[in-house]
Motif scaffolding. Structure first.
Motif, PDB file in Angstrom:
ATOM      1  N   GLY A   1       0.786  -1.228   0.000  1.00 50.20           N
ATOM      2  CA  GLY A   1       0.000   0.000   0.000  1.00 50.20           C
ATOM      3  C   GLY A   1       0.813   1.270   0.000  1.00 50.20           C
ATOM      4  N   CYS A   2       2.044   1.217   0.507  1.00 48.51           N
ATOM      5  CA  CYS A   2       2.945   2.370   0.524  1.00 48.51           C
ATOM      6  C   CYS A   2       4.180   2.016  -0.296  1.00 48.51           C
ATOM      7  N   ILE A   3       4.769   2.997  -0.942  1.00 52.78           N
ATOM      8  CA  ILE A   3       5.985   2.715  -1.707  1.00 52.78           C
ATOM      9  C   ILE A   3       7.133   2.414  -0.740  1.00 52.78           C
ATOM     10  N   ALA A   4       8.156   1.764  -1.237  1.00 63.22           N
ATOM     11  CA  ALA A   4       9.302   1.368  -0.410  1.00 63.22           C
ATOM     12  C   ALA A   4       9.853   2.561   0.362  1.00 63.22           C
ATOM     13  N   GLY A   5      10.083   2.345   1.656  1.00 73.22           N
ATOM     14  CA  GLY A   5      10.621   3.373   2.522  1.00 73.22           C
ATOM     15  C   GLY A   5       9.579   4.111   3.329  1.00 73.22           C
ATOM     16  N   VAL A   6       8.298   3.916   3.003  1.00 72.89           N
ATOM     17  CA  VAL A   6       7.215   4.651   3.646  1.00 72.89           C
ATOM     18  C   VAL A   6       6.251   3.656   4.292  1.00 72.89           C
ATOM     19  N   THR A   7       5.720   4.018   5.477  1.00 74.34           N
ATOM     20  CA  THR A   7       4.773   3.164   6.196  1.00 74.34           C
ATOM     21  C   THR A   7       3.632   4.014   6.732  1.00 74.34           C
ATOM     22  N   GLY A   8       2.713   3.358   7.441  1.00 71.99           N
ATOM     23  CA  GLY A   8       1.603   4.046   8.094  1.00 71.99           C
ATOM     24  C   GLY A   8       0.298   3.869   7.343  1.00 71.99           C
ATOM     25  N   ASP A   9      -0.818   4.074   8.075  1.00 73.18           N
ATOM     26  CA  ASP A   9      -2.148   3.911   7.474  1.00 73.18           C
ATOM     27  C   ASP A   9      -2.355   4.807   6.268  1.00 73.18           C
TER      28      ASP A   9
ATOM     29  N   SER B   1      -0.177  13.398 -12.110  1.00 73.53           N
ATOM     30  CA  SER B   1       0.446  13.977 -10.920  1.00 73.53           C
ATOM     31  C   SER B   1      -0.234  13.593  -9.604  1.00 73.53           C
ATOM     32  N   PRO B   2      -0.459  12.280  -9.338  1.00 77.54           N
ATOM     33  CA  PRO B   2      -0.018  11.103 -10.087  1.00 77.54           C
ATOM     34  C   PRO B   2      -1.127  10.512 -10.946  1.00 77.54           C
TER      35      PRO B   2
ATOM     36  N   GLY C   1      -0.075   9.057   0.171  1.00 75.62           N
ATOM     37  CA  GLY C   1       1.325   9.301   0.499  1.00 75.62           C
ATOM     38  C   GLY C   1       2.101   9.737  -0.716  1.00 75.62           C
ATOM     39  N   PRO C   2       3.440   9.757  -0.599  1.00 73.11           N
ATOM     40  CA  PRO C   2       4.244  10.185  -1.744  1.00 73.11           C
ATOM     41  C   PRO C   2       4.008   9.256  -2.932  1.00 73.11           C
ATOM     42  N   SER C   3       3.817   9.845  -4.095  1.00 74.84           N
ATOM     43  CA  SER C   3       3.490   9.037  -5.277  1.00 74.84           C
ATOM     44  C   SER C   3       4.732   8.539  -5.989  1.00 74.84           C
ATOM     45  N   GLY C   4       5.872   9.160  -5.726  1.00 77.23           N
ATOM     46  CA  GLY C   4       7.085   8.733  -6.400  1.00 77.23           C
ATOM     47  C   GLY C   4       7.145   9.250  -7.823  1.00 77.23           C
ATOM     48  N   ASP C   5       8.121   8.778  -8.536  1.00 75.89           N
ATOM     49  CA  ASP C   5       8.401   9.250  -9.880  1.00 75.89           C
ATOM     50  C   ASP C   5       8.402   8.030 -10.805  1.00 75.89           C
ATOM     51  N   TRP C   6       9.576   7.570 -11.203  1.00 81.12           N
ATOM     52  CA  TRP C   6       9.691   6.354 -11.999  1.00 81.12           C
ATOM     53  C   TRP C   6       9.681   5.143 -11.067  1.00 81.12           C
TER      54      TRP C   6
END
Length: 196
Positions: free
Chosen positions: A83-91, A139-140, A149-154
């Motif tokens: 559910g969260c990209i690598a490096g990020v956690t939480g509901d 975006s995203p 949370g953060p959507s990231g890029d590539w």
């Protein structure tokens, strides 16, 4: 394209019906020469292959918290997503900071991931990741309710480029662009498990 199912498909660009969300004078196309997905002006002359039946739509996402980790189940594909990209956690994916890594590290990260009580995670294939991309958004280009949370890029994909073992496919989540790059590049990671 599969040459058995689609014989004599020319190695050229073919239109999709999807307009580019960030600029309505452009639309998405697929390159059958290289396999990337991109966009260009609607006045360009590209190939066409028609389809019938119900229109494709983005997945049916169900966000859950299992064993303290956010996951997203897709009832359409049967896949379960980190559910969260690598490096990020939480509901709401608001703790930590995104981690970027090269392709080999991304494969190893997903293979070793213990998330939501499961340890059978893997780096998604090119087709799997595109099932959570919504090219009607940018975006995203994804469902921010299901994937906050953060959507990231590539984002790295497990699929290597067919004629270059040193390159792999990745998706730009800003708009849904699909391209390939050398595996030494550092990209974001979102793991997946399950499937049909």
């Amino acid at each position: 394209a599969d040459p058995t199912a689609f014989p004599a498909t020319p190695s050229t660009e073919h239109w999709s019906s999807s307009p580019y969300a960030f600029g309505t004078s452009q639309a998405w196309y697929v390159s059958f020469a290289l396999g990337f997905v991109s966009y260009t002006g609607k006045s360009d002359a590209y190939g066409v292959r028609c389809v019938r039946g119900d229109a494709w739509h983005a997945g049916s996402f169900e966000p859950l918290t299992l064993a303290g980790d956010r996951v997203v189940r897709d009832a359409t594909t049967g896949l379960e997503w980190q559910g969260c990209i690598a490096g990020v956690t939480g509901d709401t994916c608001d703790t930590g900071s995104m981690a970027e890594m090269n392709w080999q590290a991304a494969v190893a990260y997903c293979d070793a991931l213990s998330w939501a009580g499961h340890d059978d995670w893997r780096l998604p294939s090119r087709n799997e990741f595109q099932s959570i991309v919504d090219r009607g958004r940018y975006s995203p280009a994804s469902d921010v309710t299901a994937f906050p949370g953060p959507s990231g890029d590539w984002f790295w994909l497990s699929t290597s480029r067919a004629n270059s073992a040193s390159s792999a496919w990745h998706v730009l989540l800003f708009d849904g662009h699909v391209n390939y790059f050398g595996k030494s590049l550092e990209d974001c990671v979102r793991c997946v498990r399950g499937g049909p």
